[in-house]
Design an enzyme around this catalytic site. Structure first.
Site, PDB file in Angstrom:
ATOM      1  N   GLY A  63      69.759 -24.466 -13.684  1.00  0.00           N
ATOM      2  CA  GLY A  63      68.498 -24.435 -14.408  1.00  0.00           C
ATOM      3  C   GLY A  63      67.412 -24.981 -13.507  1.00  0.00           C
ATOM      4  O   GLY A  63      67.698 -25.736 -12.585  1.00  0.00           O
ATOM      5  N   THR A  64      66.178 -24.575 -13.763  1.00  0.00           N
ATOM      6  CA  THR A  64      65.152 -24.953 -12.800  1.00  0.00           C
ATOM      7  C   THR A  64      64.103 -25.923 -13.339  1.00  0.00           C
ATOM      8  O   THR A  64      64.403 -27.088 -13.486  1.00  0.00           O
ATOM      9  CB  THR A  64      64.545 -23.708 -12.161  1.00  0.00           C
ATOM     10  OG1 THR A  64      64.283 -22.775 -13.196  1.00  0.00           O
ATOM     11  CG2 THR A  64      65.516 -23.093 -11.192  1.00  0.00           C
TER      12      THR A  64
END
Lengths: 281, 261
Positions: free
Chosen positions: A53-54
């Site tokens: 996830g960013t």
């Protein structure tokens, strides 16, 4: 592990021992193999390929705090998922957004939610915001072994402090080190660009609506310069997850509400592609 | 070496049961009633901190009478059991039936073990369902038996009297206010038919409200809302949500579910 593995079916002694109000402590004593950070990893060369996830951003405003995340998960140069959610309520007055290995992050959030709920049920009172932030710190530290093998989980924790009557943000490093952020914060691969954006747009006197727009602008900027961060997807109607925490508690903005903000940000960019301009002096 | 006196097993068990029953009968009663939107728990308890009624899980609550340290231990054990089960499987896999079973085994083993003193407690485990017909109420006496109850149930000091009083007057589909008033009436009758008055601050009241929008259906009814309900005002539970503090935490959507949309 399950309560009734004993032949008599009665609750094992660990369940009835008075003392800790922490589910994490109970789990590490009674079923340590269930702790996410406690599973031995086979030795592998290099980093393990798993969805990441960013970007997560947060900003305070008088009376509360907003926490938002983009919707992209990547695996190397591939987009693993375009509608992942990375911002979750932790309890009534706090939320957590997680960057890093998605699978571990989701499990950690689940455990963190349970930790807070468990304490509340056993004690009949909620933890202080600092207390919650410290519990999260302990959980991140427990994951250090995994982090060294490339499976790091880095959260951003935001909540409304009922005693101080304001929104607060806590950021973490892989070792569990915790620091309180003033005004705004960002984590994840696009955080560099998001932070630059927040720095120019955030003010102490924002309204709730303005703060919402600011975090969406920041995510837009992050998505422009970081390939692992997803911008608002107007075609598929996938918008960032935005949550607001005030003295009324946690509220996740509906898709329609975020869509409106995302569209106005997008429309603005059609006029000036680099977004709002800050004065030079 | 002296030879121990022979005590027949019947006598030994009868003595233990007598011991437990006496302990339980010393305490004030707790009553549990079904009403249209859920299950209401009413206890006579002047303390605001030491609860007789508490939340176990999303749809499950616990009520107890007897010795505080013993039922508090069981309550925490139940919370741990439910949370571990929900963590291992899914939140919907935690059921009152499973919990009641574990409690029964625990109480039963303790009751028949010579090395331990029997617990002087009587428990109620209740789960609120989608509709009144899905509600489950289990009564767990000190000896490890389980009784599946419907409508209304009382445990503690005058349990028999209160139960029969409730049994005659309770009907399906009561409003919360009606159920609460009936519960208080039943609690305020003492042994010899006299009546006492119970005020709002002598009562501990909580509900499992199936209409509550959150995942966790348990809610305490406190202060002004309780007084208003006792006086017969038509206040609904959700209408006065903001007045209740404490255990009304949000509904953390589980991350697994959220990503699956």
């Amino acid at each position: 592990m399950e309560a009734n593995t004993r032949s008599s079916g009665r609750l094992p002694a660990a369940f009835l021992t008075p003392g800790s109000s922490s589910f994490l402590d109970f789990l590490s004593e009674h079923a340590p193999e269930q702790l996410p950070g406690n599973r031995p990893l086979p030795p592998v060369k290099g980093a393990v390929e798993a969805p990441h996830g960013t970007t997560i951003v947060a900003a305070t405003f008088p009376g509360g705090v907003v926490l938002a995340g983009d919707r992209r998960a990547t695996m190397g140069n591939m987009i693993a998922q375009r509608d992942i959610e990375k911002v979750f309520p932790a309890d009534e007055y706090s939320a957590v957004g997680i960057a890093g290995t998605a699978g571990l992050a989701v499990e950690m959030v689940k455990l963190f939610q349970l930790e807070l709920e468990h304490f509340e049920k056993v004690e009949g009172a909620t933890l202080s915001l600092e207390g919650k932030a410290n519990r999260l710190s302990t959980m991140i530290r427990g994951n250090l072994g995994m982090a060294m093998q490339g499976l790091a989980v880095i959260p951003l924790f935001a909540g409304y402090d009922i005693d101080r009557e304001k929104g607060r943000i806590f950021s973490y490093d892989v070792t569990g080190g915790r620091s309180e952020e003033l005004g705004f914060a960002a984590v994840g691969s696009g955080s560099v660009f998001a932070r630059g954006s927040l720095k120019k747009l955030h003010r102490d006197d924002l309204t709730e609506e303005e703060a919402t727009t600011v975090v969406v602008q920041a995510l837009y900027d992050a998505a422009e310069d970081d390939s692992a961060t997803g911008g608002p997807d107007l075609v598929r109607r996938i918008y960032p997850v935005v949550s607001v925490i005030t003295e009324d508690g946690f509220r996740k903005l509906t898709d329609d509400e975020v869509a409106e903000v995302a569209r106005s940000v997008h429309d603005g960019r059609l006029q000036s592609p680099n977004g709002p301009q800050a004065p030079v002096l | 070496m002296s030879t121990p006196f022979y005590v027949s097993p019947q006598q030994a068990m009868a003595d233990r049961a007598e011991y437990a029953r006496k302990g339980i009968a010393r305490g004030r009663s707790v009553v549990v009633l079904q009403y249209a939107d859920g299950i209401v728990f009413v206890a006579e308890n002047p303390s605001r901190a030491l609860h007789k009624v508490s939340e176990i899980y999303d749809r499950i609550a616990f009520a107890a009478v007897g010795k505080y340290n013993e039922f508090e231990n069981l309550r925490i054990g139940g919370v741990r059991y439910a949370d571990l089960r929900g963590y291992t499987y899914a939140r919907t896999d935690v059921t009152a039936r499973g919990l009641a079973n574990v409690y029964a085994q625990t109480l039963g083993t303790i009751f028949s073990s010579v090395a331990e003193k029997p617990y002087e407690v009587e428990l109620i485990v209740a789960e609120v369902g989608e509709g009144p017909e899905d509600d489950q109420i289990y009564r767990l006496p000190h000896d490890g038996s389980i009784v599946d109850e419907h409508g209304s149930v009382a445990v503690g000091g005058n349990a028999d009297q209160i139960s029969s009083y409730l049994g005659q007057r309770h009907r399906d589909g009561m409003t919360l206010g009606e159920a609460l008033k009936l519960a208080v009436e039943s609690l305020s009758r003492d042994n010899n038919g006299g009546e006492r008055t119970l005020t709002a601050d002598q009562l501990e009241v909580a509900v499992l409200d199936r209409t509550r929008p959150r995942q966790r259906k348990f809610k305490r009814i406190l202060g002004r809302q309780l007084s208003r309900l006792l006086e017969g005002g038509g206040a609904t539970v959700s209408g006065a949500e903001e007045e209740t503090g404490g255990e009304s935490s949000g509904s953390p959507e589980t991350p697994g579910d959220a990503s699956g949309k």
